[in-house]
Enzyme design. Structure first.
Site, PDB file in Angstrom:
ATOM      1  N   TYR A  24      -9.741  11.574 -17.063  1.00 41.35           N
ATOM      2  CA  TYR A  24     -10.893  10.409 -16.854  1.00 41.35           C
ATOM      3  C   TYR A  24     -10.840   9.247 -17.644  1.00 41.35           C
ATOM      4  CZ  TYR A  24     -12.852  14.704 -14.772  1.00 41.35           C
ATOM      5  OH  TYR A  24     -12.984  15.867 -13.982  1.00 41.35           O
ATOM      6  N   HIS A 101     -14.712   7.947  -6.904  1.00 42.11           N
ATOM      7  CA  HIS A 101     -14.070   9.108  -8.030  1.00 42.11           C
ATOM      8  C   HIS A 101     -13.074   8.566  -8.944  1.00 42.11           C
ATOM      9  CE1 HIS A 101     -16.046  12.433  -6.010  1.00 42.11           C
ATOM     10  NE2 HIS A 101     -15.614  11.911  -4.830  1.00 42.11           N
TER      11      HIS A 101
HETATM   12  O1  CA2 Z   1     -12.907  11.805 -10.900  1.00 38.70           O
HETATM   13  C1  CA2 Z   1     -14.140  11.625 -10.758  1.00 38.70           C
HETATM   14  O2  CA2 Z   1     -14.762  10.627 -10.881  1.00 38.70           O
HETATM   15  C2  CA2 Z   1     -14.939  13.017 -10.629  1.00 38.70           C
HETATM   16  O3  CA2 Z   1     -16.061  12.865  -9.701  1.00 38.70           O
HETATM   17  C3  CA2 Z   1     -15.366  13.526 -11.831  1.00 38.70           C
HETATM   18  C4  CA2 Z   1     -16.098  14.960 -11.907  1.00 38.70           C
HETATM   19  C5  CA2 Z   1     -15.004  16.009 -11.156  1.00 38.70           C
HETATM   20  O4  CA2 Z   1     -15.946  17.227 -10.909  1.00 38.70           O
HETATM   21  C6  CA2 Z   1     -14.872  15.486  -9.943  1.00 38.70           C
HETATM   22  O5  CA2 Z   1     -13.915  16.079  -9.222  1.00 38.70           O
HETATM   23  C7  CA2 Z   1     -14.174  13.898  -9.952  1.00 38.70           C
HETATM   24  C8  CA2 Z   1     -16.378  15.388 -13.284  1.00 38.70           C
HETATM   25  C9  CA2 Z   1     -17.117  14.629 -14.029  1.00 38.70           C
HETATM   26  C10 CA2 Z   1     -17.373  15.082 -15.551  1.00 38.70           C
HETATM   27  O6  CA2 Z   1     -17.475  14.227 -16.414  1.00 38.70           O
HETATM   28  C11 CA2 Z   1     -16.733  14.479 -17.628  1.00 38.70           C
HETATM   29  C12 CA2 Z   1     -16.885  13.427 -18.419  1.00 38.70           C
HETATM   30  C13 CA2 Z   1     -15.824  13.352 -19.557  1.00 38.70           C
HETATM   31  C14 CA2 Z   1     -15.324  14.422 -20.053  1.00 38.70           C
HETATM   32  C15 CA2 Z   1     -15.240  15.371 -18.911  1.00 38.70           C
HETATM   33  C16 CA2 Z   1     -15.929  15.450 -17.728  1.00 38.70           C
END
Ligand code: CA2
Length: 160
Positions: A24, A101
């Site tokens: 991310y 995303h």
């Molecule tokens: O890529 C993206 O923006 C997502 O929407 C992020 C989601 C994931 O489940 C989607 O598949 C794609 C996850 C968000 C979790 O956020 C985090 C933030 C920091 C560290 C780990 C996870």
């Protein structure tokens, strides 16, 4: 009238920049908001930028703004893959919905590949990192026909 955009962020996105930077990136949600507010100024738009870890809160926000905003940009995060309530709430919104995303969900594991919310999205942007939010705002303004005249033609109109 001023274009009003809403950016909604789903669960855990408040932790951006803190964990899994290899997926991310290192940019925080506060920095993304700052950049989106600066781009809203360029577009002459008003921007509401919100994040919640609660499905019901996101549903309530969609209800609350459904007659007040012109477009919704939504990163539903983990809700993308199962939230029928958010899907149903977004269905009642009649303006453009840009699902966004940060990561390329299609290049990920099976659990992260199929967003059920895409069926109600006008467009889906993924894999561009935080820059995807800016592109989503631009696309929303383009669909609404509200990109300011002082921006270059390829941005305002694109290929005719
Ligand atoms: O890529 C993206 O923006 C997502 O929407 C992020 C989601 C994931 O489940 C989607 O598949 C794609 C996850 C968000 C979790 O956020 C985090 C933030 C920091 C560290 C780990 C996870």
């Amino acid at each position: 009238m001023t274009t009003h955009l809403l950016i909604l962020n789903g669960p855990n996105l408040n932790l951006l920049g803190e964990r899994e930077p290899e997926i991310y990136g290192a940019t925080t949600l506060a920095t993304i908001e700052e950049s989106c507010q600066a781009y809203a100024d360029v577009l002459g738009a008003k921007l509401d930028f919100r994040q919640s870890n609660y499905e019901g809160q996101l549903v309530d926000w969609v209800h609350e703004v459904r007659h007040a905003v012109d477009a919704i940009i939504v990163n539903p995060a983990g809700l993308s893959f199962h939230s029928i309530p958010l899907l149903d709430a977004l269905k009642v919104f009649s303006g453009p919905i840009m699902e966004t995303h940060i990561s390329n969900i299609h290049a990920r594991d099976e659990h992260h590949r199929h967003s059920i919310l895409s069926s109600v999205a006008t467009g889906v942007i993924c894999g561009l990192g935080p820059y995807g939010y800016i592109i989503a705002m631009q696309a929303a303004a383009h669909l609404l026909g509200t990109i300011p005249n002082n921006l270059p033609e390829p941005i305002r109109i694109g290929p005719a």
